[in-house]
Design a protein around this motif. Structure first.
Motif, short mmCIF file in Angstrom:
data_model
loop_
_atom_site.label_atom_id
_atom_site.label_comp_id
_atom_site.label_asym_id
_atom_site.label_seq_id
_atom_site.Cartn_x
_atom_site.Cartn_y
_atom_site.Cartn_z
N SER B 31 0.82 -1.21 0.00
CA SER B 31 0.00 0.00 0.00
C SER B 31 0.86 1.26 0.00
O SER B 31 0.38 2.33 0.35
N THR B 32 2.13 1.11 -0.42
CA THR B 32 2.98 2.30 -0.50
C THR B 32 2.66 3.09 -1.76
O THR B 32 2.53 2.51 -2.84
N GLU B 33 2.49 4.40 -1.59
CA GLU B 33 2.14 5.23 -2.74
C GLU B 33 3.31 5.27 -3.71
O GLU B 33 4.46 5.47 -3.33
N GLY B 34 3.02 5.05 -4.96
CA GLY B 34 4.04 5.17 -5.99
C GLY B 34 4.91 3.92 -6.14
O GLY B 34 5.80 3.89 -6.97
N TYR B 35 4.65 2.90 -5.32
CA TYR B 35 5.47 1.68 -5.40
C TYR B 35 5.00 0.84 -6.59
O TYR B 35 3.81 0.60 -6.75
N VAL B 36 5.95 0.48 -7.41
CA VAL B 36 5.61 -0.36 -8.56
C VAL B 36 6.11 -1.77 -8.27
O VAL B 36 7.23 -1.97 -7.80
N ARG B 37 5.23 -2.72 -8.56
CA ARG B 37 5.55 -4.11 -8.25
C ARG B 37 6.82 -4.53 -8.99
O ARG B 37 6.98 -4.29 -10.18
N ILE B 64 20.98 -14.06 -11.32
CA ILE B 64 19.95 -13.02 -11.27
C ILE B 64 20.30 -11.99 -12.32
O ILE B 64 21.36 -11.35 -12.26
N ASP B 65 19.40 -11.84 -13.31
CA ASP B 65 19.69 -10.93 -14.42
C ASP B 65 19.36 -9.49 -14.06
O ASP B 65 19.99 -8.56 -14.50
N GLY B 66 18.34 -9.34 -13.24
CA GLY B 66 17.98 -7.96 -12.85
C GLY B 66 16.61 -7.92 -12.20
O GLY B 66 15.91 -8.93 -12.13
N VAL B 67 16.29 -6.76 -11.73
CA VAL B 67 14.98 -6.56 -11.12
C VAL B 67 14.10 -5.81 -12.13
O VAL B 67 14.50 -4.78 -12.66
N THR B 68 12.95 -6.40 -12.44
CA THR B 68 12.05 -5.75 -13.40
C THR B 68 11.00 -4.94 -12.66
O THR B 68 10.45 -5.38 -11.64
N ARG B 69 10.74 -3.73 -13.17
CA ARG B 69 9.70 -2.88 -12.61
C ARG B 69 8.54 -2.94 -13.58
O ARG B 69 8.67 -2.57 -14.74
N ASN B 70 7.37 -3.38 -13.12
CA ASN B 70 6.25 -3.57 -14.04
C ASN B 70 5.52 -2.26 -14.30
O ASN B 70 4.34 -2.16 -14.06
N ALA B 71 6.27 -1.25 -14.78
CA ALA B 71 5.61 0.04 -14.99
C ALA B 71 5.29 0.21 -16.46
O ALA B 71 6.06 -0.18 -17.32
N ASP B 72 4.11 0.79 -16.71
CA ASP B 72 3.69 1.06 -18.08
C ASP B 72 3.81 2.57 -18.29
O ASP B 72 3.10 3.34 -17.65
N VAL B 189 23.34 1.79 -11.70
CA VAL B 189 23.57 0.66 -12.58
C VAL B 189 22.22 0.11 -13.02
O VAL B 189 21.28 0.07 -12.24
N ASP B 190 22.17 -0.28 -14.30
CA ASP B 190 20.92 -0.75 -14.88
C ASP B 190 20.35 -1.95 -14.14
O ASP B 190 21.10 -2.81 -13.69
N ALA B 191 19.02 -1.98 -14.04
CA ALA B 191 18.28 -3.13 -13.52
C ALA B 191 18.70 -3.55 -12.13
O ALA B 191 18.68 -4.71 -11.79
N THR B 192 19.13 -2.61 -11.32
CA THR B 192 19.41 -2.93 -9.93
C THR B 192 18.24 -2.45 -9.08
O THR B 192 17.42 -1.65 -9.53
N SER B 193 18.16 -2.94 -7.86
CA SER B 193 17.08 -2.50 -6.99
C SER B 193 17.24 -1.03 -6.66
O SER B 193 16.28 -0.30 -6.45
N ASP B 194 18.51 -0.56 -6.70
CA ASP B 194 18.77 0.85 -6.47
C ASP B 194 18.10 1.68 -7.56
O ASP B 194 17.42 2.67 -7.29
N GLN B 195 18.26 1.23 -8.83
CA GLN B 195 17.69 1.98 -9.93
C GLN B 195 16.15 1.96 -9.88
O GLN B 195 15.50 2.98 -10.08
N THR B 196 15.59 0.78 -9.58
CA THR B 196 14.13 0.71 -9.55
C THR B 196 13.58 1.64 -8.49
O THR B 196 12.56 2.30 -8.69
N ALA B 401 -6.43 2.05 -13.36
CA ALA B 401 -5.84 1.24 -14.43
C ALA B 401 -4.35 1.05 -14.20
O ALA B 401 -3.81 -0.04 -14.39
N LEU B 402 -3.67 2.12 -13.75
CA LEU B 402 -2.24 2.02 -13.49
C LEU B 402 -1.97 1.10 -12.30
O LEU B 402 -1.09 0.22 -12.35
N GLU B 403 -2.77 1.25 -11.26
CA GLU B 403 -2.57 0.42 -10.06
C GLU B 403 -2.84 -1.04 -10.38
O GLU B 403 -2.18 -1.93 -9.87
#
Lengths: 300, 445
Positions: B31-37, B64-72, B189-196, B401-403
């Protein structure tokens, strides 16, 4: 795959239940207030009509009190006219007596004295006041209607017209009579006729019996003028009554319109409220059921 | 080169652990605002055989290739656009509702009617001192309701200015924050949890910024964002780590204008645009209210000075001052009301001038002008309320729709938890088998 996100589920439920709650509160407020409009922007056209109707109502209330005032003045006028007629009739009787050639000069002088008294009464009566303390027969004058000059002649000191009082919707009524309107006739006036008669009987004339006979016809005309004036006053009172009746009917129509424009239809509103409440209860119950449904409870 | 079973098992266990971590993170931020799965992306580690070893099995497990952010991106920009619109509409509506309340609750229209009815009552007996006093008091009440209306409008304006100043400050804060996030994103760095996490922050800042002003965003390859405000042709507010300075200026009539680094910008959406629009309407309302007050002063004073007071003297102006804020009662006694025509004697009952006053008030339609003002303000509120409702529901559906797409579904996380737990247990079993195999080899005598 379409996933049902938890936060989307809560957000949607929150919106739906919130919308229902606010609808229910609006309906409840409308029932409580008895008015559909809480503020003008709820229905600007209805609010503008309501403003106009309320404004008209206020004007009609004033017109009604004004009409009541005119009515009481006209009633005073009517009563005064009755007294005038009584006095003139009495003077006529006295003139008829005095016209009798068998009377002695002192008897005629006695009658003349009574006529003089009655003439004074007539002047006082013409100077009576209305309900507001103004001259009843003086039109719009600030002082008395008639003043007496050095010779004892009554001089009219008022204005030419009594003025109109608005009764609303562009109608008006003349609020009274001026002295000359019913006291002046055929180039003379009642005071002059009676004064001449009194003077003649008390010795100013060589042939007082003839003078008394001569006075009879103008007195008749004067009495006629007074009774005509009474009819006029009666007609005006009728006119006011008619206008008051009309005002009452119109104000009933206006209240109907007010109720229609801005009033709450209790039956419809309560029914709608009940409907909204039913839907609200159902959605609250289903929300509670759905929200308690978690896979975490199932996995052990 | 042969495979190392123990190594493969260990890499599987590591991947499952990481996936469990991400799942736990998702659950705790449901329920964190702005958090993307987030989800974890895995890749197989295997080597192709070298020369002469084409048949070899050379498997090395998983990495582990990376962390994906399911953002549209499209849905996010829709949420920003519709949210910005909705913020504008609701800010404008709120300002207008306050304006409506200010002008309606001042009760100016009823007080004009009360004054006119008092004049009507006076016509029954123009010399009655109590009726004259009533007219004077109703005139005073009317002047005061105009003053109250003007004051209430001024305080609505003050409130809007205060909120707008706060909004401008917010925009500058958010812009600076975005600049910092941009700088960190460029180094991440790309696809790190830091970047997400930085991306989440970036999107949330953009959404908040869109609530204040209309933003147009361009996202670079390194995920930094360039923000223009006032549409795609507007001035640049944030570009990389460079942040412009946003400012507002108040005109003499109380309306707002905005600049970025000194160059003017027209806002079309966002709550600041709504407040600026509400201030324009407020100024219009104030001007019209002043016009009604001026018309009233001119009408009443013209007739009043053409007549005679109760003592026969020439009539004096009933009101002094100008505008709704300035109108004041100038007479002190009811006897000064000029009901009689000029030249009348003392205590004249002639109502000619009183009738002229009533006729002038009706002819210039003072109450009608006020009614028109109330009507245009309230119908403006009514139409904007309808628009605001429509825009709000559009914004809400975009947000849902975004949520729907990027939010956390706890049921799915529960399933993932079980799945990755099983994966972890299975990898453990692999290591156990490897150990058993090794023991078997050691046991050969």
């Amino acid at each position: 795959m379409t996933s049902v996100s938890t936060s989307a589920f809560y957000e949607r439920a929150n919106r739906d239940i919130g919308a229902l709650r606010s609808r229910a509160e609006d309906l409840q407020a409308a029932v409580g207030r008895g008015q559909r409009l809480a503020r003008a922007s709820d229905d600007p056209v209805a609010a503008a009509r309501l403003r106009r109707l309320t404004r008209t109502d206020q004007f009609v209330a004033i017109d009604t009190t004004n009409a009541a005032r005119a009515m009481s003045d006209l009633q005073l006028t009517d009563a005064a006219l009755g007294s005038f007629a009584g006095y003139v009739t009495r003077i006529k009787e006295l003139a008829t007596q005095a016209a009798n050639g068998t009377l002695t000069a002192s008897q005629r002088a006695g009658i003349g004295a009574e006529v003089q008294q009655l003439q004074g009464e007539l002047v006082r009566l013409a100077n009576s006041r209305d309900s507001a303390g103004h001259a009843l027969f003086g039109g719009e004058t600030a002082g008395a209607a008639y003043t007496l000059d050095a010779a004892g002649n009554a001089i009219y000191a008022g204005t030419t017209s009594a003025g109109d009082l608005p009764l609303g919707d562009g109608q008006s009524v003349t609020r009274g009579l001026t002295g000359p309107e019913f006291l002046n006739f055929a180039g003379t006036d009642l005071f002059a006729v009676t004064k001449a008669l009194a003077d003649a009987l008390t010795g100013a004339s060589a042939d007082p019996a003839q003078a008394a006979r001569d006075a009879l016809s103008p007195l008749d005309t004067g009495l006629e003028a007074i009774t005509t004036a009474q009819t006029v006053v009666g007609t005006r009172m009728n006119w006011i009554d008619l206008n008051l009746e009309r005002a009452t009917r119109l104000s009933e129509m206006r209240s109907d319109e007010e109720a229609e424009v801005a009033g709450t239809d209790i039956a419809a509103t309560v029914t709608e409220l009940q409907e909204v409440m039913t839907v609200l209860e159902a959605s609250q119950a289903s929300f509670a059921r759905l929200a308690s449904l978690s896979l975490f409870d199932m996995i052990r | 080169m042969a495979s190392d079973l123990l190594q493969i098992g260990a890499s599987g266990a590591r991947a499952a652990r990481a996936a469990l971590d991400v799942t736990a993170q998702n659950i705790s931020n449901a329920s964190t605002e702005g958090y993307v799965r987030r989800s974890i992306r895995l890749a197989e580690v295997a080597m192709s055989g070298g020369y002469g070893r084409l048949g070899d099995i050379s498997l090395s497990g998983v990495r582990i290739d990376g962390v994906t952010r399911n953002a549209d991106l499209f849905r996010q920009s829709e949420v920003r656009r519709t949210g910005s619109d909705s913020a504008r509409a609701s800010a404008e509506l709120q300002g207008l509702e306050n304006t409506e309340a200010a002008i309606e609750q001042a009760n100016i229209f009823p007080s004009i009617t009360a004054f006119e009815t008092a004049l009507q009552r006076l016509s029954a007996d123009p010399v009655d001192p109590s009726l004259r006093a009533a007219v004077l008091e109703d005139a005073r009440t009317m002047a005061r309701t105009f003053n109250i209306g003007a004051q209430a409008l001024a305080s609505v304006g003050d409130g809007l200015h205060f909120e707008a100043a706060d909004g401008v400050e917010q925009v500058n804060l958010l812009a600076q924050e975005l600049g910092r996030v941009n700088l960190r994103l460029a180094r991440a760095v790309d696809a790190t949890s830091d970047q997400t996490q930085l991306l989440d922050q970036r999107d949330m800042l953009l959404q908040r910024l869109a609530g204040q002003v209309d933003v147009s965003t361009t996202i670079a390859a390194d995920n930094t964002v360039q923000v223009r405000i006032g549409g795609s042709g507007g001035p640049v507010l944030v570009s990389g780590g460079t942040v412009g300075s946003f400012a507002s200026a108040t005109a003499a009539n109380g309306t707002l204008s905005f600049t970025v680094d000194g160059s003017p910008v027209t806002l079309n959406a966002g709550s600041l645009a709504g407040k600026a629009q509400a201030l324009v309407t407020l100024d219009d309302t104030r001007t019209r209210l002043d016009a009604v007050a001026d018309a009233l002063i001119a009408t009443v004073n013209a007739v009043q000075t053409a007549g005679a007071a109760l003592d026969g003297s020439a009539g004096q102006p009933l009101f002094s001052g100008s505008g709704a804020a300035g109108i004041t009662l100038a007479l002190t006694s009811g006897s000064q009301i000029a009901t009689a025509p000029a030249g009348s004697g003392v205590g004249s009952r002639d109502p000619t001038n009183l009738d002229a006053l009533k006729a002038a008030l009706t002819g210039n339609d003072i109450s009608g002008q006020m009614d028109g003002l109330l009507f245009s303000v309230s119908s403006g509120v009514a139409s904007r309320r309808t628009t605001a409702k429509a825009i709000d529901s559009i914004a809400a559906s975009a947000r849902i729709a975004l949520e729907q797409q990027s939010g956390v579904d706890l049921d799915q996380e529960a399933v993932d938890l079980v799945r990755f737990q099983q994966a972890f247990q299975a990898s453990g079993k692999v290591m156990q088998v490897a150990s058993t195999l090794f023991d078997t080899l050691l046991a050969i005598r």
